[in-house]
Design an enzyme around this catalytic site. Structure first.
Site, PDB file in Angstrom:
ATOM      1  CG  HIS A  72       6.167 -14.187  -0.384  1.00 49.96           C
ATOM      2  ND1 HIS A  72       5.020 -13.959   0.321  1.00 49.96           N
ATOM      3  CD2 HIS A  72       7.127 -14.423   0.537  1.00 49.96           C
ATOM      4  CE1 HIS A  72       5.264 -14.040   1.622  1.00 49.96           C
ATOM      5  NE2 HIS A  72       6.550 -14.313   1.769  1.00 49.96           N
ATOM      6  CE1 TYR A 201      -4.533 -10.122  -1.229  1.00 48.79           C
ATOM      7  CE2 TYR A 201      -2.905 -11.795  -1.766  1.00 48.79           C
ATOM      8  CZ  TYR A 201      -3.247 -10.466  -1.568  1.00 48.79           C
ATOM      9  OH  TYR A 201      -2.286  -9.492  -1.710  1.00 48.79           O
ATOM     10  N   PRO A 293      -6.515  -1.981  -1.099  1.00 49.24           N
ATOM     11  CG  PRO A 293      -6.437  -2.362   1.189  1.00 49.24           C
ATOM     12  CD  PRO A 293      -7.197  -1.618   0.154  1.00 49.24           C
ATOM     13  CE1 TYR A 385      -1.168  -9.985  -4.768  1.00 53.27           C
ATOM     14  CE2 TYR A 385       1.190 -10.405  -4.801  1.00 53.27           C
ATOM     15  CZ  TYR A 385       0.029 -10.111  -4.108  1.00 53.27           C
ATOM     16  OH  TYR A 385       0.093  -9.935  -2.746  1.00 53.27           O
TER      17      TYR A 385
HETATM   18  P1  RFL Z   1       1.727   8.923   1.256  1.00 51.83           P
HETATM   19  O1  RFL Z   1       2.397   7.695   1.787  1.00 51.83           O
HETATM   20  O2  RFL Z   1       0.363   9.227   1.746  1.00 51.83           O
HETATM   21  O3  RFL Z   1       2.716  10.139   1.551  1.00 51.83           O
HETATM   22  C1  RFL Z   1       2.329  11.481   1.378  1.00 51.83           C
HETATM   23  C2  RFL Z   1       3.152  12.356   2.295  1.00 51.83           C
HETATM   24  O4  RFL Z   1       2.779  13.718   2.099  1.00 51.83           O
HETATM   25  C3  RFL Z   1       2.625  14.359   3.360  1.00 51.83           C
HETATM   26  N1  RFL Z   1       1.677  15.478   3.191  1.00 51.83           N
HETATM   27  C4  RFL Z   1       2.072  16.770   3.056  1.00 51.83           C
HETATM   28  N2  RFL Z   1       3.286  17.323   3.032  1.00 51.83           N
HETATM   29  C5  RFL Z   1       3.360  18.667   2.872  1.00 51.83           C
HETATM   30  N3  RFL Z   1       2.258  19.454   2.733  1.00 51.83           N
HETATM   31  C6  RFL Z   1       1.014  18.934   2.748  1.00 51.83           C
HETATM   32  N4  RFL Z   1      -0.062  19.708   2.612  1.00 51.83           N
HETATM   33  C7  RFL Z   1       0.883  17.523   2.911  1.00 51.83           C
HETATM   34  N5  RFL Z   1      -0.167  16.676   2.956  1.00 51.83           N
HETATM   35  C8  RFL Z   1       0.327  15.454   3.127  1.00 51.83           C
HETATM   36  C9  RFL Z   1       2.116  13.260   4.274  1.00 51.83           C
HETATM   37  O5  RFL Z   1       2.386  13.553   5.651  1.00 51.83           O
HETATM   38  C10 RFL Z   1       2.907  12.059   3.766  1.00 51.83           C
HETATM   39  O6  RFL Z   1       4.132  11.911   4.442  1.00 51.83           O
HETATM   40  O7  RFL Z   1       1.639   8.882  -0.344  1.00 51.83           O
HETATM   41  P2  RFL Z   1       2.654   8.283  -1.437  1.00 51.83           P
HETATM   42  O8  RFL Z   1       4.048   8.733  -1.198  1.00 51.83           O
HETATM   43  O9  RFL Z   1       2.000   8.527  -2.739  1.00 51.83           O
HETATM   44  O10 RFL Z   1       2.676   6.695  -1.141  1.00 51.83           O
HETATM   45  C11 RFL Z   1       1.524   5.927  -1.295  1.00 51.83           C
HETATM   46  C12 RFL Z   1       1.540   4.716  -0.356  1.00 51.83           C
HETATM   47  O11 RFL Z   1       1.819   5.164   0.963  1.00 51.83           O
HETATM   48  C13 RFL Z   1       0.222   3.951  -0.393  1.00 51.83           C
HETATM   49  O12 RFL Z   1      -0.228   3.820  -1.717  1.00 51.83           O
HETATM   50  C14 RFL Z   1       0.352   2.527   0.196  1.00 51.83           C
HETATM   51  O13 RFL Z   1       0.601   2.578   1.573  1.00 51.83           O
HETATM   52  C15 RFL Z   1      -0.921   1.725  -0.064  1.00 51.83           C
HETATM   53  N6  RFL Z   1      -0.901   0.385   0.519  1.00 51.83           N
HETATM   54  C16 RFL Z   1      -0.211  -0.659  -0.085  1.00 51.83           C
HETATM   55  N7  RFL Z   1       0.553  -0.426  -1.163  1.00 51.83           N
HETATM   56  C17 RFL Z   1       1.296  -1.439  -1.719  1.00 51.83           C
HETATM   57  O14 RFL Z   1       1.991  -1.188  -2.719  1.00 51.83           O
HETATM   58  N8  RFL Z   1       1.315  -2.719  -1.198  1.00 51.83           N
HETATM   59  C18 RFL Z   1       0.581  -3.020  -0.098  1.00 51.83           C
HETATM   60  O15 RFL Z   1       0.661  -4.154   0.370  1.00 51.83           O
HETATM   61  C19 RFL Z   1      -0.256  -1.990   0.487  1.00 51.83           C
HETATM   62  N9  RFL Z   1      -0.985  -2.244   1.574  1.00 51.83           N
HETATM   63  C20 RFL Z   1      -1.643   0.124   1.682  1.00 51.83           C
HETATM   64  C21 RFL Z   1      -1.660  -1.217   2.197  1.00 51.83           C
HETATM   65  C22 RFL Z   1      -2.322   1.135   2.366  1.00 51.83           C
HETATM   66  C23 RFL Z   1      -3.022   0.861   3.508  1.00 51.83           C
HETATM   67  N10 RFL Z   1      -3.667   1.945   4.164  1.00 51.83           N
HETATM   68  C24 RFL Z   1      -3.640   2.153   5.553  1.00 51.83           C
HETATM   69  C25 RFL Z   1      -4.172   3.045   3.384  1.00 51.83           C
HETATM   70  C26 RFL Z   1      -2.374  -1.519   3.327  1.00 51.83           C
HETATM   71  C27 RFL Z   1      -3.081  -0.500   3.985  1.00 51.83           C
HETATM   72  C28 RFL Z   1      -3.874  -0.908   5.191  1.00 51.83           C
HETATM   73  C1  PHB Z   2       0.227  -6.228   3.949  1.00 56.88           C
HETATM   74  O1  PHB Z   2       1.026  -7.113   4.320  1.00 56.88           O
HETATM   75  O2  PHB Z   2       0.053  -5.198   4.596  1.00 56.88           O
HETATM   76  C2  PHB Z   2      -0.562  -6.430   2.705  1.00 56.88           C
HETATM   77  C3  PHB Z   2      -0.281  -7.509   1.889  1.00 56.88           C
HETATM   78  C4  PHB Z   2      -1.021  -7.698   0.731  1.00 56.88           C
HETATM   79  C5  PHB Z   2      -2.028  -6.819   0.408  1.00 56.88           C
HETATM   80  C6  PHB Z   2      -2.303  -5.726   1.217  1.00 56.88           C
HETATM   81  C7  PHB Z   2      -1.565  -5.526   2.385  1.00 56.88           C
HETATM   82  O3  PHB Z   2      -2.762  -7.042  -0.710  1.00 56.88           O
END
Ligand code: RFL
Ligand code: PHB
Length: 393
Positions: A72, A201, A293, A385
């Site tokens: 994108h 957005y 997010p 971004y």
């Molecule tokens: P994670 O992904 O939470 O992974 C941590 C892992 O550790 C395990 N764990 C344990 N293992 C051993 N012992 C314990 N005591 C433990 N406790 C936990 C867990 O099971 C898990 O497997 O953290 P990490 O690796 O730092 O990664 C972070 C990302 O996952 C997170 O920041 C993103 O998903 C955030 N996020 C987005 N990030 C982006 O860069 N672009 C996006 O578009 C974006 N959209 C989003 C998002 C997060 C969302 N939610 C649901 C929070 C959209 C949403 C809706």
């Molecule tokens: C997504 O596609 O899940 C998404 C995209 C952009 C954002 C957050 C989540 O800022």
């Protein structure tokens, strides 16, 4: 058992670090609380910064990303139905982002792990970190009713916001900073073509909406919702009606509706823990910080943290220098706080806050109109971004 680096958590931070260390010939073991299906099944991030895709390419795990990822070169911002485009490529000297789901990234990292000799221990229960401030930290866990332990030089705490790593740092050492937002995001996945080829957005009187995607045939949509709302209160038709309203007549009228196959509510939070190191424990990713997010920064921050940490560990093992390890927390936090600022700002100008009075609403409208009309404001948004460099010179 003994290894050089024990990595707690097999999310994006933990698995990227495991691959980076493997590429440097540093022995690491990943200890994960859940199983692979669970970690791979979590629907989360969708947008990768160019620095993150570059890292995946450097690690040789980007073949599918290069085939299936959607590049994108811009995004749209809408207010009360009127939208305009931010041209990332033109504003940042050709940089872009790639839409490729976190689930796909995880699958690629897991598939490539075994052939590279990366050991992952799944279903590790009751993980505890011991003797962190000694020369030989120990990680203990239970699996199938048996006690296990692993001795190591360093522990990488990559276990997310609810993990055990940050909680193992004495409270007297750790400072945390937090904003909790009075709303969440209700998100759905549906196998319908996205309404636009780029993300939208949208700020609307009734609340924020985001049109995103996973592929040309799979849409990801979000709407801002109250924290007390339940999924059951949002049957598909109600979701589509509200989404279309917030996207405005023109865009909303073009949305293809269909049954959702995933629906969930996520609260929004900004959080940073300082420092990101205590003795031989290093925090990375969501274990140390959370962003709302809105700026799509979460997974990308996990990637930039572990890129820095892997470099520091390589300096330690290859060149006998601890300068990188000593500087890790300060270096990582400098970038983290800029992403925190951007995510907080982008959230604050696009969402409906309960206390939003006439003045605050006019300021939001002026802010978005300023972005629409000012190349300087657009450039600032675009450079944040697509992702800031690992550090400013
Ligand atoms: P994670 O992904 O939470 O992974 C941590 C892992 O550790 C395990 N764990 C344990 N293992 C051993 N012992 C314990 N005591 C433990 N406790 C936990 C867990 O099971 C898990 O497997 O953290 P990490 O690796 O730092 O990664 C972070 C990302 O996952 C997170 O920041 C993103 O998903 C955030 N996020 C987005 N990030 C982006 O860069 N672009 C996006 O578009 C974006 N959209 C989003 C998002 C997060 C969302 N939610 C649901 C929070 C959209 C949403 C809706
Ligand atoms: C997504 O596609 O899940 C998404 C995209 C952009 C954002 C957050 C989540 O800022």
């Amino acid at each position: 058992m003994r290894t050089q680096v024990a990595i707690i958590g097999a999310g994006p931070a933990g698995m990227l670090l495991a691959h980076l260390l493997a590429a440097e010939g540093i022995a690491a073991t990943v200890i994960e609380r859940r199983d692979r299906n669970y970690v791979e099944g979590r629907v989360r991030a969708g947008v990768l910064e160019q620095g993150t895709t570059d890292l995946l390419r450097r690690l040789g795990v980007a073949a599918r990303l290069d085939r299936e990822g959607l590049v994108h070169e811009g995004t749209s911002i809408a207010i009360d139905g009127a939208s305009f485009r931010i041209d990332f490529a033109a504003l940042t000297g050709g940089r872009s982002v790639t839409v490729y789901g976190q689930q796909e990234v995880m699958r690629d990292l897991f598939d490539a792990a075994a052939p590279r000799g990366i050991e992952i221990i799944w279903n590790a229960e009751e993980v505890t970190l011991e003797d962190i401030d000694s020369a030989r930290p120990v990680v203990r866990w239970r699996q199938d009713g048996e006690e296990n332990w692993l001795e190591c030089d360093f522990i990488a705490g990559c276990d997310g916001y609810h993990g055990v790593s940050r909680a193992s740092i004495p409270a007297s050492v750790l400072k945390s900073f937090e904003r909790i937002y009075p709303f969440g995001w209700l998100g759905i996945l549906a196998d319908v073509p996205p309404v636009d080829h780029e993300l939208i957005y949208a700020n609307h009187e009734r609340g924020f909406a985001l049109a995103s995607m996973r592929s040309a045939t799979r849409s990801r949509y979000y709407i801002q919702c109250g924290l007390d709302e339940q999924i059951e209160d949002w049957p598909d038709e109600r979701f589509w009606d509200e989404l279309c309203l917030r996207l405005g007549e023109e865009v909303g009228g073009r949305v293809t509706r269909g049954p959702s196959f995933e629906k969930s509510i996520a609260p929004l939070r900004s959080f940073v823990a300082e420092p990101m190191r205590w003795s031989r424990l290093f925090l990375a990713g969501d274990a140390a910080h959370i962003v709302p997010p809105t700026g799509a920064k979460g997974m990308n921050l996990a990637a930039s943290d572990v890129a820095m940490l892997a470099e520091a560990l390589a300096d330690h093992y290859r060149r006998g220098s601890d300068a990188g390890l000593d500087g890790y927390s300060g270096r990582a936090l400098a970038r983290v706080w800029k992403a925190e600022r951007f995510s907080w700002w982008f959230t604050s100008i696009t969402h409906r806050f309960p206390e939003l009075d006439g003045f605050a609403r006019r300021i939001q409208q002026a802010e978005i109109d300023y972005i629409r009309t000012s190349p300087a404001a657009q450039r600032s948004l675009a450079e944040n971004y697509v992702g800031l460099p690992l550090e400013a010179a």
